[in-house]
Design a protein around this motif. Structure first.
Motif, PDB file in Angstrom:
ATOM      1  N   THR A   1       0.709  -1.295  -0.079  1.00  0.00           N
ATOM      2  CA  THR A   1      -0.050  -0.157   0.065  1.00  0.00           C
ATOM      3  C   THR A   1       1.069   1.243   0.014  1.00  0.00           C
ATOM      4  OG1 THR A   1      -0.119   0.049   2.456  1.00  0.00           O
ATOM      5  CG2 THR A   1      -2.073  -1.087   1.397  1.00  0.00           C
ATOM      6  N   TRP A   2       0.358   2.335  -0.602  1.00  0.00           N
ATOM      7  CA  TRP A   2       1.254   3.417  -0.793  1.00  0.00           C
ATOM      8  C   TRP A   2       0.697   4.725  -0.555  1.00  0.00           C
ATOM      9  CZ3 TRP A   2       5.973   3.126  -3.766  1.00  0.00           C
ATOM     10  CH2 TRP A   2       6.021   1.714  -4.185  1.00  0.00           C
ATOM     11  N   ASP A   3       1.214   5.401   0.225  1.00  0.00           N
ATOM     12  CA  ASP A   3       1.081   6.905   0.223  1.00  0.00           C
ATOM     13  C   ASP A   3       1.162   7.516  -0.931  1.00  0.00           C
ATOM     14  OD1 ASP A   3       0.684   9.479   1.587  1.00  0.00           O
ATOM     15  OD2 ASP A   3       2.854   9.843   1.543  1.00  0.00           O
ATOM     16  N   VAL A   4       0.887   8.876  -1.311  1.00  0.00           N
ATOM     17  CA  VAL A   4       0.870   9.569  -2.479  1.00  0.00           C
ATOM     18  C   VAL A   4       1.885  10.644  -2.544  1.00  0.00           C
ATOM     19  CG1 VAL A   4      -0.126  10.586  -4.375  1.00  0.00           C
ATOM     20  CG2 VAL A   4      -1.023   8.589  -3.526  1.00  0.00           C
ATOM     21  N   THR A   5       1.488  11.806  -1.760  1.00  0.00           N
ATOM     22  CA  THR A   5       2.191  13.019  -1.654  1.00  0.00           C
ATOM     23  C   THR A   5       3.586  12.918  -0.969  1.00  0.00           C
ATOM     24  OG1 THR A   5       0.094  14.223  -1.451  1.00  0.00           O
ATOM     25  CG2 THR A   5       1.961  15.642  -0.936  1.00  0.00           C
ATOM     26  N   ASP A   6       4.704  13.165  -1.605  1.00  0.00           N
ATOM     27  CA  ASP A   6       5.931  13.271  -1.149  1.00  0.00           C
ATOM     28  C   ASP A   6       6.293  11.576  -1.084  1.00  0.00           C
ATOM     29  OD1 ASP A   6       6.291  16.079  -1.083  1.00  0.00           O
ATOM     30  OD2 ASP A   6       5.435  16.171   0.584  1.00  0.00           O
TER      31      ASP A   6
ATOM     32  N   SER B   1       5.504   9.943   6.037  1.00  0.00           N
ATOM     33  CA  SER B   1       5.185  10.436   7.260  1.00  0.00           C
ATOM     34  C   SER B   1       5.360   9.214   8.524  1.00  0.00           C
ATOM     35  CB  SER B   1       3.640  10.860   7.401  1.00  0.00           C
ATOM     36  OG  SER B   1       3.374  11.202   8.623  1.00  0.00           O
ATOM     37  N   TYR B   2       6.381   9.568   9.206  1.00  0.00           N
ATOM     38  CA  TYR B   2       6.574   8.649  10.404  1.00  0.00           C
ATOM     39  C   TYR B   2       5.398   8.283  11.142  1.00  0.00           C
ATOM     40  CZ  TYR B   2       8.248   6.955  14.802  1.00  0.00           C
ATOM     41  OH  TYR B   2       8.685   6.464  16.302  1.00  0.00           O
ATOM     42  N   HIS B   3       4.625   9.242  11.745  1.00  0.00           N
ATOM     43  CA  HIS B   3       3.420   8.991  12.455  1.00  0.00           C
ATOM     44  C   HIS B   3       2.120   8.513  11.462  1.00  0.00           C
ATOM     45  CE1 HIS B   3       0.267   9.763  15.486  1.00  0.00           C
ATOM     46  NE2 HIS B   3      -0.463  10.406  14.532  1.00  0.00           N
ATOM     47  N   CYS B   4       1.817   9.034  10.407  1.00  0.00           N
ATOM     48  CA  CYS B   4       0.771   8.369   9.797  1.00  0.00           C
ATOM     49  C   CYS B   4       0.955   7.304   9.063  1.00  0.00           C
ATOM     50  CB  CYS B   4       0.084   9.686   8.874  1.00  0.00           C
ATOM     51  SG  CYS B   4      -0.549  11.131   9.325  1.00  0.00           S
ATOM     52  N   ASP B   5       2.107   7.067   8.339  1.00  0.00           N
ATOM     53  CA  ASP B   5       2.483   6.063   7.549  1.00  0.00           C
ATOM     54  C   ASP B   5       3.164   5.058   8.195  1.00  0.00           C
ATOM     55  OD1 ASP B   5       1.450   6.967   4.881  1.00  0.00           O
ATOM     56  OD2 ASP B   5       3.019   8.486   5.013  1.00  0.00           O
ATOM     57  N   TYR B   6       4.294   5.181   8.805  1.00  0.00           N
ATOM     58  CA  TYR B   6       5.052   4.303   9.436  1.00  0.00           C
ATOM     59  C   TYR B   6       4.405   3.671  10.586  1.00  0.00           C
ATOM     60  CZ  TYR B   6       9.194   1.576  10.988  1.00  0.00           C
ATOM     61  OH  TYR B   6       9.907   0.644  11.342  1.00  0.00           O
ATOM     62  N   LYS B   7       4.235   4.439  11.330  1.00  0.00           N
ATOM     63  CA  LYS B   7       3.610   4.185  12.778  1.00  0.00           C
ATOM     64  C   LYS B   7       2.071   3.553  12.564  1.00  0.00           C
ATOM     65  CE  LYS B   7       4.399   5.802  16.749  1.00  0.00           C
ATOM     66  NZ  LYS B   7       4.271   6.811  17.913  1.00  0.00           N
ATOM     67  N   GLY B   8       1.300   4.141  11.628  1.00  0.00           N
ATOM     68  CA  GLY B   8       0.155   3.608  11.298  1.00  0.00           C
ATOM     69  C   GLY B   8      -0.037   2.342  10.883  1.00  0.00           C
ATOM     70  N   ALA B   9       0.755   2.083   9.881  1.00  0.00           N
ATOM     71  CA  ALA B   9       0.656   0.815   9.201  1.00  0.00           C
ATOM     72  C   ALA B   9       1.205  -0.137  10.475  1.00  0.00           C
ATOM     73  CB  ALA B   9       1.576   0.567   7.982  1.00  0.00           C
ATOM     74  N   ARG B  10       2.325  -0.135  10.901  1.00  0.00           N
ATOM     75  CA  ARG B  10       2.779  -1.053  11.959  1.00  0.00           C
ATOM     76  C   ARG B  10       1.653  -1.566  13.155  1.00  0.00           C
ATOM     77  NH1 ARG B  10       7.846  -2.622  11.905  1.00  0.00           N
ATOM     78  NH2 ARG B  10       8.406  -2.344  14.247  1.00  0.00           N
ATOM     79  N   ALA B  11       1.104  -0.227  13.345  1.00  0.00           N
ATOM     80  CA  ALA B  11       0.077  -0.396  14.496  1.00  0.00           C
ATOM     81  C   ALA B  11      -1.011  -1.479  14.181  1.00  0.00           C
ATOM     82  CB  ALA B  11      -0.748   0.710  14.901  1.00  0.00           C
ATOM     83  N   VAL B  12      -1.147  -1.992  12.764  1.00  0.00           N
ATOM     84  CA  VAL B  12      -2.006  -3.074  12.441  1.00  0.00           C
ATOM     85  C   VAL B  12      -1.369  -4.249  11.937  1.00  0.00           C
ATOM     86  CG1 VAL B  12      -3.772  -1.303  11.890  1.00  0.00           C
ATOM     87  CG2 VAL B  12      -2.418  -2.192  10.067  1.00  0.00           C
ATOM     88  N   SER B  13       0.192  -4.374  12.460  1.00  0.00           N
ATOM     89  CA  SER B  13       0.822  -5.482  12.332  1.00  0.00           C
ATOM     90  C   SER B  13       1.246  -5.614  10.730  1.00  0.00           C
ATOM     91  CB  SER B  13       0.196  -6.659  12.581  1.00  0.00           C
ATOM     92  OG  SER B  13      -0.247  -6.679  14.076  1.00  0.00           O
ATOM     93  N   MET B  14       1.139  -4.639   9.875  1.00  0.00           N
ATOM     94  CA  MET B  14       1.719  -4.551   8.811  1.00  0.00           C
ATOM     95  C   MET B  14       3.274  -4.234   8.579  1.00  0.00           C
ATOM     96  SD  MET B  14      -1.162  -2.416   6.561  1.00  0.00           S
ATOM     97  CE  MET B  14      -0.249  -2.355   5.098  1.00  0.00           C
ATOM     98  N   HIS B  15       4.069  -4.548   7.597  1.00  0.00           N
ATOM     99  CA  HIS B  15       5.260  -4.091   7.695  1.00  0.00           C
ATOM    100  C   HIS B  15       5.229  -2.623   7.056  1.00  0.00           C
ATOM    101  CE1 HIS B  15       6.993  -8.227   8.231  1.00  0.00           C
ATOM    102  NE2 HIS B  15       5.775  -8.375   7.544  1.00  0.00           N
ATOM    103  N   SER B  16       6.498  -1.908   7.228  1.00  0.00           N
ATOM    104  CA  SER B  16       6.231  -0.521   6.913  1.00  0.00           C
ATOM    105  C   SER B  16       7.638  -0.113   6.439  1.00  0.00           C
ATOM    106  CB  SER B  16       5.615   0.372   8.041  1.00  0.00           C
ATOM    107  OG  SER B  16       5.386   1.698   7.458  1.00  0.00           O
TER     108      SER B  16
END
Length: 254
Positions: free
Chosen positions: A11-16, A193-208
């Protein structure tokens, strides 16, 4: 013998992450204002935008959907406030500028595909990976991706406006997993984004994986994100995936 991890969904973020605006917000706002006979300094608009965007996002999160706003109303109000704070008090004079700027940000000429983005997406497809967008964007995103030739790479696009959930809300990640039909441990998210992307995905047990720019990393990020999760550019993604899948169930990098 330990089973080898296999990633099936990215799954991908878009902006930046995949795209960035060609010119700063201040420059684009000032240029459009000049075209309408208004002289405003780009630096003043840039500073005002940052302040207004932060306040607007706090007061009316996710484009004000829960307050009955549309994303277009949200953005146009933000634009009017930005010009007002930059010293332009004539709302009637700014209104057509705001309307044109909203339309301009739908245009592919406003956006630039980041280096390595398209080649990486193509290679991911060749590997048989499913790809999806998970973005805190409004409903213009699909059209922007189509115009830039990127939409064809993705199975589906989830925006915060369409789902009603902004990253790092776990529900938007869970929805992506549901649509793809994969378990979290077989999915990875890429974003800046460390908060929105990295930590957000890891909080649901996804790799990031965290996409970073050339500037020094924030000490908190540097101390919290393993080096193997950091991508100086998207060209580093495929080698990072190979290392992840080569580990025993990925446990060495979770």
């Amino acid at each position: 013998m330990a089973r080898q991890l296999q990633i099936r969904l990215l799954t991908w973020d878009v902006t930046d992450t995949l795209l960035r605006i060609r010119h700063s917000v201040g420059e684009q706002y000032a240029s459009k204002a000049r075209a309408h006979g208004l002289e405003v300094e780009a630096a003043a608009l840039q500073q005002a935008f940052k302040q207004v965007f932060k306040a607007q996002s706090h007061r009316f999160p996710n484009y004000g959907l829960s307050h009955g706003l549309t994303s277009r109303q949200w953005w146009q109000d933000l634009l009017l406030q930005t010009f007002h704070q930059a010293g332009v008090r004539d709302t009637q004079a700014v209104a057509p500028v705001a309307d044109q700027l909203y339309k301009d940000f739908c245009s592919p000429s406003t956006w630039q595909v980041l280096e390595g983005a398209e080649a990486t997406l193509k290679e991911c497809r060749k590997r048989g990976l499913r790809l999806a967008v998970v973005s805190n964007f409004d409903n213009r995103l699909e059209g922007i991706l189509v115009c830039l030739g990127l939409r064809e790479h993705f199975d589906f696009v989830l925006t915060s406006e369409a789902t009603g959930w902004c990253k790092p809300d776990p529900r938007i990640f869970h929805e992506a997993l549901r649509l793809a039909g994969v378990e979290p441990t077989m999915a990875a998210h890429i974003g800046d984004s460390y908060h929105c992307d990295y930590k957000g995905a890891r909080a649901v047990s996804m790799h990031s994986f965290l996409v970073v720019g050339p500037e020094p990393l924030d000490p908190v990020v540097k101390d919290s994100v393993p080096q193997e999760h950091i991508l100086p550019s998207l060209l580093h993604l495929l080698p990072a995936l190979d290392r992840l899948e080569g580990s025993s169930l990925g446990l060495g990098v979770l």
